[in-house]
Scaffold this active site. Structure first.
Site, PDB file in Angstrom:
ATOM      1  CG  ASN A 235       0.930   5.628  -3.087  1.00 21.71           C
ATOM      2  OD1 ASN A 235       1.323   5.339  -1.959  1.00 21.71           O
ATOM      3  ND2 ASN A 235       0.189   6.695  -3.312  1.00 21.71           N
TER       4      ASN A 235
ATOM      5  CB  ALA B 210       4.626  -0.869   1.064  1.00 23.61           C
ATOM      6  CD  GLU B 211       4.688  -5.681   4.250  1.00 21.56           C
ATOM      7  OE1 GLU B 211       5.114  -5.390   5.381  1.00 21.56           O
ATOM      8  OE2 GLU B 211       3.645  -5.174   3.748  1.00 21.56           O
TER       9      GLU B 211
ATOM     10  CD  GLU C 133      -1.955  11.193   2.607  1.00 19.09           C
ATOM     11  OE1 GLU C 133      -2.969  10.817   1.956  1.00 19.09           O
ATOM     12  OE2 GLU C 133      -0.799  10.980   2.243  1.00 19.09           O
ATOM     13  CG  LEU C 134      -6.987   7.859   6.058  1.00 23.63           C
ATOM     14  CD1 LEU C 134      -8.291   7.589   6.793  1.00 23.63           C
ATOM     15  CD2 LEU C 134      -5.988   6.741   6.293  1.00 23.63           C
TER      16      LEU C 134
ATOM     17  CB  CYS D 134      -3.880   9.940  -1.821  1.00 23.66           C
ATOM     18  SG  CYS D 134      -2.391  10.749  -1.210  1.00 23.66           S
TER      19      CYS D 134
END
Length: 477
Positions: A155, A180-181, A252-253, A286
């Site tokens: 993101n 990230a792919e 960090e979720l 987030c």
């Protein structure tokens, strides 16, 4: 249209770019059209082992490099990053979908983060403790924790990778980044700017099958620190893996940020700020403000203003200059957000939305008003362009409803009341709180969550501390 040629990157291992040797490949798509951009080659088991071997070798050298030199090298990498902002921003918009203006801003933020960490490398201090014995000295030292395994999401791929890269490298650690792919090219371009100023192996970049990569890196005795930004379920899994191997981990979720709007708030200013912040990156953040708890006395006016501003947003391809909000990142994300909206409307929420392009992965920016507290959107993180609004009758009620959620990353408050500010700052269960503004994440301040939003901090001195170990020495002459 962009004039930048899009190509999926290779893997960076041992200072060299090399093709991944995994039998599986992934297609990277343009979210604005759904069309393929290129095919990404992934890391094999042999690639992962080679990366681990070289990161250990690089760490043994890098840990001994003086802090001033580490700072200088990182700052030269930041200069390269800033010189390449336009190219990197175009790559980011092509593969992720956000507007070009947002992509440029993200590149600048990533540079600021790494620059701050570079400067902080010169401020890693120990301390001297008054000795208990004559002719003796007690000291505390800080030293790099060791090779780092880092996992960053799609993101904000530049910023959320930069938080990990900057801190680890500045502290004297080597780092293996599994990015990230879905967004490989922009991160690779940023990493290349740093790699050109660093010894081989200090920074390595992998793309692969996530379960295979995380298992190999976290289980390896080479890796001494793990850092992850992403979803709660994956964070739980990586925490279990790390605990099994006694690895320190920063998580960090997810977030489902509450916004408390008191009766004395400036409605026009609040709506203007929050609509910008909510629908930035199509709501895929987030820390995005999502659950609006509004004083009943101004609730109607607030919903009318927020709904009108939402409907006025110009939605389209990120490359178009007039676009204010682009698509979500994938067909899977599009389906998930639309499903959450439908289930919440079925539960009684009233939708206010606008039209969007038919092609690509677009979701209409949506305000859900009069939302029942048990509607799905009040407990499930939308991670998309969806905001929900409910009225409250007392500040105590607003705080209780805001805390009635497993997440605790960011929160927002709009008021001029000192009593309200004091109450919310003490009782709202979040890691970051912005009052009458949006600033919950800056390089010099810690960023992290509580409850299911994770633990540990990135940025600030706390973020630097995450990559350091502490040693006590008692010397008797």
């Amino acid at each position: 249209m962009s004039t930048v040629l899009y190509r999926c990157p290779e893997l960076l291992i041992g200072g060299e770019w090399r093709p991944g040797r995994h039998e599986q490949r992934l297609v990277v798509r343009n979210p604005a059209t759904g069309e393929p951009l290129d095919e990404l080659r992934l890391a094999s088991a042999d690639d992962l082992q080679l990366a681990l071997q070289t990161t250990q070798q690089a760490f043994e050298h890098w840990r001994q490099v003086p802090a001033h030199e580490r700072c200088a090298r990182l700052e030269r990498g930041v200069a390269r990053l800033r010189e390449n902002t336009e190219r990197i921003a175009h790559l980011l918009t092509l593969e992720q979908g956000k507007t070009l203006a947002e992509a440029r801003m993200e590149c600048a933020m990533a540079a600021d983060l790494i620059k701050w960490y570079a400067e902080e490398a010169r401020r890693v201090y120990g301390r001297v403790i008054p000795a208990r014995l004559p002719n003796s000295r007690m000291e505390v030292f800080k030293f790099p924790v060791g090779p780092v395994a880092a996992f960053s999401p799609w993101n904000f791929p530049l910023v959320l990778s930069a938080r990990k890269l900057g801190g680890a490298i500045a502290a004297g650690c080597s780092i293996v980044l599994k990015a990230a792919e879905e967004t490989p090219a922009s991160v690779a371009a940023m990493v290349d700017c740093l790699n050109q100023e660093l010894p081989p192996g200090v920074v390595q970049l992998l793309y692969g099958v996530p379960a295979e990569v995380s298992q190999a890196l976290i289980a390896s005795p080479v890796v001494r620190k793990v850092t992850f930004t992403g979803s709660v379920p994956v964070g739980r899994h990586l925490a279990e893996l790390s605990a099994r191997h006694l690895k320190r981990i920063t998580l960090e979720l997810g977030g489902h940020a509450p916004v408390i709007v008191c009766g004395d708030a400036d409605i026009a200013r609040t709506v203007n700020l929050m609509v910008q912040h909510k629908f930035r990156n199509a709501g895929q953040a987030c820390l995005a403000p999502t659950r609006f708890f509004v004083d009943r006395r101004i609730y109607g006016d607030f919903v009318d203003a927020f709904g009108a501003a939402t409907q006025a947003l110009r939605v389209g391809a990120g490359m178009a200059a007039e676009t204010q909000m682009g698509p979500v990142a994938s067909a899977r994300r599009q389906a998930a957000v639309q499903d959450l909206i439908a289930r919440s409307v079925a539960a009684g929420a009233r939708p206010v939305a606008s039209a969007v392009p038919e092609a690509g992965y677009f979701v209409a920016p949506t305000l859900l008003a009069d939302v029942p507290l048990d509607a799905p959107v009040m407990s499930e993180e939308p991670f998309g362009p969806v905001a929900c609004a409910v009225p409250f009758d007392s500040l105590d009620q607003a705080i209780a409803q805001a805390n009635h959620n497993p997440y605790g990353l960011a929160g927002y408050l709009f008021t001029d009341s000192a009593k309200a500010i004091l109450a919310v700052s003490e009782r709202l269960e979040v890691g970051s709180l912005a009052v009458n503004g949006m600033g919950v994440s800056v390089p010099e301040a810690p960023f992290g969550g509580v409850k299911d939003s994770g633990y540990g901090s990135e940025s600030g001195t706390e973020g630097m501390e995450a990559f350091l170990d502490t040693k006590f020495m008692h010397y008797v002459a």
